[in-house]
Motif scaffolding. Sequence first.
Motif, short mmCIF file in Angstrom:
data_model
loop_
_atom_site.label_atom_id
_atom_site.label_comp_id
_atom_site.label_asym_id
_atom_site.label_seq_id
_atom_site.Cartn_x
_atom_site.Cartn_y
_atom_site.Cartn_z
N CYS A 1 0.86 -1.19 0.00
CA CYS A 1 0.00 0.00 0.00
C CYS A 1 0.89 1.23 0.00
N PRO A 2 1.02 1.92 -1.12
CA PRO A 2 1.99 3.01 -1.24
C PRO A 2 1.79 4.15 -0.24
N LEU A 3 0.57 4.35 0.24
CA LEU A 3 0.28 5.52 1.07
C LEU A 3 0.09 5.18 2.54
N GLN A 4 0.34 3.94 2.92
CA GLN A 4 0.16 3.58 4.33
C GLN A 4 1.48 3.70 5.08
N VAL A 5 1.42 4.28 6.27
CA VAL A 5 2.59 4.41 7.13
C VAL A 5 2.48 3.36 8.24
N SER A 6 3.50 2.56 8.39
CA SER A 6 3.48 1.50 9.40
C SER A 6 4.27 1.93 10.63
N GLY A 7 3.77 1.51 11.78
CA GLY A 7 4.46 1.86 13.02
C GLY A 7 3.73 1.25 14.20
N ALA A 8 3.98 1.82 15.36
CA ALA A 8 3.37 1.30 16.59
C ALA A 8 1.85 1.41 16.52
N ALA A 9 1.17 0.41 17.11
CA ALA A 9 -0.29 0.36 17.08
C ALA A 9 -0.83 0.17 18.48
N ASN A 10 -1.95 0.85 18.77
CA ASN A 10 -2.55 0.78 20.11
C ASN A 10 -2.90 -0.65 20.49
N GLY A 11 -3.55 -1.37 19.55
CA GLY A 11 -3.98 -2.72 19.86
C GLY A 11 -2.83 -3.64 20.19
N ALA A 12 -1.76 -3.54 19.42
CA ALA A 12 -0.60 -4.40 19.66
C ALA A 12 0.05 -4.07 20.99
N ALA B 1 -0.34 -19.46 20.55
CA ALA B 1 -1.67 -18.82 20.64
C ALA B 1 -1.53 -17.30 20.72
N ALA B 2 -0.55 -16.85 21.51
CA ALA B 2 -0.31 -15.41 21.61
C ALA B 2 0.15 -14.84 20.27
N ALA B 3 1.06 -15.55 19.60
CA ALA B 3 1.57 -15.09 18.31
C ALA B 3 0.46 -15.05 17.27
N LEU B 4 -0.41 -16.07 17.27
CA LEU B 4 -1.51 -16.10 16.31
C LEU B 4 -2.47 -14.95 16.57
N SER B 5 -2.76 -14.66 17.83
CA SER B 5 -3.64 -13.55 18.17
C SER B 5 -3.05 -12.23 17.70
N LEU B 6 -1.77 -12.04 17.98
CA LEU B 6 -1.11 -10.79 17.60
C LEU B 6 -1.06 -10.65 16.08
N ALA B 7 -0.76 -11.75 15.38
CA ALA B 7 -0.69 -11.71 13.92
C ALA B 7 -2.05 -11.36 13.32
N PHE B 8 -3.11 -11.96 13.87
CA PHE B 8 -4.44 -11.72 13.32
C PHE B 8 -4.90 -10.28 13.56
N VAL B 9 -4.76 -9.82 14.80
CA VAL B 9 -5.24 -8.48 15.14
C VAL B 9 -4.46 -7.40 14.39
N SER B 10 -3.12 -7.50 14.43
CA SER B 10 -2.31 -6.48 13.75
C SER B 10 -2.48 -6.56 12.24
N GLY B 11 -2.63 -7.78 11.69
CA GLY B 11 -2.82 -7.92 10.25
C GLY B 11 -4.15 -7.34 9.81
N ALA B 12 -5.21 -7.66 10.55
CA ALA B 12 -6.53 -7.13 10.20
C ALA B 12 -6.56 -5.61 10.31
N GLU B 13 -5.94 -5.08 11.36
CA GLU B 13 -5.91 -3.63 11.54
C GLU B 13 -5.18 -2.95 10.39
N LEU C 1 -4.63 -4.13 7.26
CA LEU C 1 -5.29 -4.27 5.96
C LEU C 1 -6.58 -3.47 5.90
N LEU C 2 -7.28 -3.35 7.02
CA LEU C 2 -8.47 -2.50 7.02
C LEU C 2 -8.09 -1.03 6.85
N THR C 3 -6.96 -0.64 7.45
CA THR C 3 -6.48 0.72 7.25
C THR C 3 -6.11 0.96 5.79
N ALA C 4 -5.47 -0.04 5.18
CA ALA C 4 -5.12 0.07 3.76
C ALA C 4 -6.36 0.21 2.90
N THR C 5 -7.43 -0.52 3.25
CA THR C 5 -8.69 -0.39 2.52
C THR C 5 -9.25 1.02 2.64
#
Length: 306
Positions: A68-79, A259-271, A273-277
Motif C-alpha cells: 500500500c503506497p500511502l500507508q505508514v506503518s508503526g506502533a499500534a494501540n492494539g498491539a 496462541a499469543a503469536a496467532l492472536s497478535l498476527a491476526f489483530v495487527s494484520g486485520a488492523e 489491511l483495514l487501514t489500507a482499505t
Amino acid sequence: MSVEFDRAPSRLATIKDDVFASVVVLLVALPLSMGLALVAGYSFENAAAVGLISGVIGGIVVGLLSGCPLQVSGAANGAAVMAAVFIKDLGFEVFGLIVMLSGVIQIAAGALRFGPVFRAVSPALIQGMLAGIGLLIFASQFHVMVDDTPPGTGQEFGGVINLWSLPVAIWKGVTMEAHEPAALIGLLTIAAILLWRRFAPRWLSFIPAPLVGVGLATAVAAFFAFDIKYVPAPDDLLAAVSLPTTHTLGRIGEGALWAAALSLAFVSGAESLLTATAVDAMQRRTPRTRYNKELVAQGVGNFLCG
C-alpha cells in the motif's frame, strides 16, 4: 482537434511535499512510538530506544516492502495492549519470540495468499476492539499524565482498577504539588489538540493536531523547567537490541506462545489491511493495495522488531 492528458506530477515536483510529509509523520510517530513502548511494559530507560528502532523498521523496511503506497506503518494501540498482557502472563523474556512468531505467521499467510481473507473481518468488530483497547490505554495513561503509577499495573483486572481510581488521579493532579506540573502539561496537550482541530486557520490545517499538542506542551515544559518525568534519550540505540537466547528458543514449542503469536498476527494484520482499505477509498491516484504483499511486509517488520 487536440487531446490533452492528465499527467501525474514529476517526482522532482513532489519531493518538497514528500519531505515535509515525512517530517510531519516523524514528529507525530516519535512520541507515539515511545509512548506505546511504555504502554507495552518497557521501562522508561528502554522505551525511547525500543520505540525509535521499531519506528525505523516500520518506516524503512515495511515501507520499502509495502503493498500500500500511502500507508505508514508503526506502533499500534492494539498491539501495545496485547503486548502488555503477553508480558504479564508469559514473561518478558519470551515476548520478542512471540512477536517474531507473529511475523512468521503473517509472512506465511501472505505467501499463501490469505491477505484478502482479513478483509472479511467486520470493521465494526475491529473498531469495537480498538475502542475497548483505547479505553484501557486511557485508564492507565491518565495516571501517568499526572506523574503517578497506574494502580492496576501487574494486577488482575488492572484496567478496571485504573478506571475506578481515576478520581484519585484527578485529586492528586489538582491538590498535590508534586503532581500539579505534569497534570497541567497533560491538560495543555489535550486542550491544544481540541482547539487546533476546531479553530486552526485553513492555511495551517494540514498540520496534525497531535503534533501541535505535543510541540506546544514540550516547549512550555522546557521553558518553565517543570519538574516532571521525562523519557530519557538513549546514548546507544543498539544497546536495546538483544538476540533470542537458546533458553528462549527452547520454549518455542509451548502452545501458549503460538496462541499469543496467532492472536497478535491476526489483530495487527486485520488492523493494517483495514487501514489500507480505508486509504484506497480516500484516493484514486495510486494503485490499489496488494493485500498479500502488504501482509508479508507487516510480517517482516514484526519479525525484525521481535
